[in-house]
Motif scaffolding. Structure first.
Motif, mmCIF file in Angstrom:
data_model
loop_
_atom_site.group_PDB
_atom_site.id
_atom_site.type_symbol
_atom_site.label_atom_id
_atom_site.label_comp_id
_atom_site.label_asym_id
_atom_site.label_seq_id
_atom_site.Cartn_x
_atom_site.Cartn_y
_atom_site.Cartn_z
ATOM 1 N N ARG A 80 -8.329 11.392 7.019
ATOM 2 C CA ARG A 80 -7.750 10.154 7.539
ATOM 3 C C ARG A 80 -8.858 9.294 8.134
ATOM 4 O O ARG A 80 -9.854 9.816 8.621
ATOM 5 C CB ARG A 80 -6.695 10.450 8.625
ATOM 6 N N ARG A 81 -8.646 8.002 8.132
ATOM 7 C CA ARG A 81 -9.611 7.094 8.750
ATOM 8 C C ARG A 81 -9.571 7.287 10.263
ATOM 9 O O ARG A 81 -8.512 7.311 10.867
ATOM 10 C CB ARG A 81 -9.310 5.644 8.377
ATOM 11 N N SER A 82 -10.748 7.402 10.850
ATOM 12 C CA SER A 82 -10.854 7.707 12.270
ATOM 13 C C SER A 82 -11.174 6.455 13.082
ATOM 14 O O SER A 82 -12.208 5.822 12.886
ATOM 15 C CB SER A 82 -11.950 8.755 12.500
ATOM 16 N N SER A 83 -10.300 6.112 14.009
ATOM 17 C CA SER A 83 -10.554 4.974 14.898
ATOM 18 C C SER A 83 -11.705 5.266 15.854
ATOM 19 O O SER A 83 -12.438 4.364 16.246
ATOM 20 C CB SER A 83 -9.292 4.650 15.702
ATOM 21 N N ARG A 87 -13.747 4.062 11.688
ATOM 22 C CA ARG A 87 -12.907 4.110 10.485
ATOM 23 C C ARG A 87 -13.449 5.054 9.416
ATOM 24 O O ARG A 87 -12.966 5.081 8.288
ATOM 25 C CB ARG A 87 -12.694 2.711 9.881
ATOM 26 N N ASP A 95 -4.869 10.509 13.830
ATOM 27 C CA ASP A 95 -5.949 9.628 14.284
ATOM 28 C C ASP A 95 -5.970 9.604 15.810
ATOM 29 O O ASP A 95 -4.940 9.789 16.471
ATOM 30 C CB ASP A 95 -5.720 8.220 13.734
ATOM 31 N N THR A 108 -1.786 5.043 17.757
ATOM 32 C CA THR A 108 -2.543 5.336 16.531
ATOM 33 C C THR A 108 -2.324 6.779 16.063
ATOM 34 O O THR A 108 -2.610 7.107 14.910
ATOM 35 C CB THR A 108 -4.055 5.117 16.748
#
Length: 308
Positions: A80-83, A87, A95, A108
């Motif tokens: 998954r895209r990581s904040s 990203r 996240d 998030t």
């Protein structure tokens, strides 16, 4: 004899460490199952191999040595895209925007928490319904974000497990859960109609704190309760004993987060053993914590072990 291991993936795909569920099969007749979740950016195989090979007791024994009838399951989170990391895509159960502060921009976390809860609950059902392992012979747990994810799943269950153990973890939406548990029955004082995480003010809000926690967590993770089920008929996992260990030198997840999780789970009616390890960072302590986990499995979960 070394236990057999096998990575599993979706049909037709080649199993890679970052896409697989890593399983260590029992060396005796299968009677118990332990499902453990890895931390942020890790995977099931890496976490599982290291824990089962290096996580030895003071007598030099590993968990498979002591539990020959147990299947060990280490699932892998989706990428998954990581904040928190600009990203960049990482394996993570959900996240998170700021690692030491899970409450920051907590919204998030919702999509990943919801999706991952479905997968972990499915694993539990497979062990119970397909493998025929009773819930009392299943232990759930995890490390770091895996601890956070598995605690969230535990709160949604309609049946107790044999036990739960978590290492250097925390509880997502911890304060919201605690507020829902402690909310005065039938009161709407302090309610915020614009807050999607506020506790419900319905008159049928149950008195039982375990049911309040279950209802909140199921609403949060979009897990449906059958329409014809009354509050009195609902079951929870609150008789599941819990062990939580944490290092007092943990910079990634300060130990106060673990203490908060322990307090909230106790408020929800769970029996929680909390242990702080001096000088330990963001990991588990060998052999001290492994000894404590083994003692917990024997004394609290009530599992028999092959002891030296």
């Amino acid at each position: 004899m070394e236990p057999d291991t096998k990575p599993l993936s979706a049909a037709g795909e080649v199993a890679r460490p970052d896409q697989s569920t890593y399983i260590v099969e029992p060396t005796a007749k299968h009677s118990h199952t332990i499902i453990l979740l890895h931390g942020l950016s890790s995977n099931g195989q890496k976490f599982g191999q290291e824990l089962l090979e290096t996580g030895k007791t003071s007598a030099g024994k590993t968990l498979p040595d002591l539990l020959p009838g147990a299947r060990f399951i280490f699932p892998t989170a989706k990428r998954r895209r990581s904040s928190a990391f600009g990203r960049k895509k990482l394996t993570q159960w959900f996240d998170i925007a700021r690692l030491p502060d899970p409450s920051y921009r907590k919204e998030t976390q919702l999509q990943g928490l919801t999706e991952s809860a479905v997968e972990i609950r499915k694993l539990l059902r497979q062990e119970i319904e397909v493998a025929g392992v009773p819930p009392t012979n299943i232990i759930l747990g995890g490390l770091s974000q895996g601890c956070a994810m598995s605690l969230s799943v535990l709160l949604t269950l309609e049946y107790p497990l044999g036990g739960y153990f978590g290492m250097c973890g925390y509880l997502p939406f911890q304060q919201d859960i605690e507020d829902a548990i402690n909310k005065e029955h039938g009161s709407d004082d302090g309610m915020d109609d614009d807050n999607p995480f506020a506790a419900s003010d319905q008159d049928d809000q149950p008195e039982d704190p375990a049911l309040r926690a279950l209802n909140f967590e199921r609403d949060l993770l979009c897990i449906n309760t059958p329409q014809d089920t009354t509050a009195e008929q609902q079951q929870t996992a609150s008789s599941t004993p819990i062990f939580l260990g944490h290092g007092d030198a943990d910079e990634k997840k300060p130990y106060a987060l673990g203490e908060d999780a322990a307090r909230t789970m106790r408020a929800a009616g769970y029996s929680v053993e909390w242990k702080l390890y001096p000088g330990l960072g963001h990991w588990y302590k060998v052999p001290d914590e492994i000894d404590d986990i083994v003692q917990f499995i024997r004394n609290c979960a009530g599992w028999e072990m092959v002891m030296p």
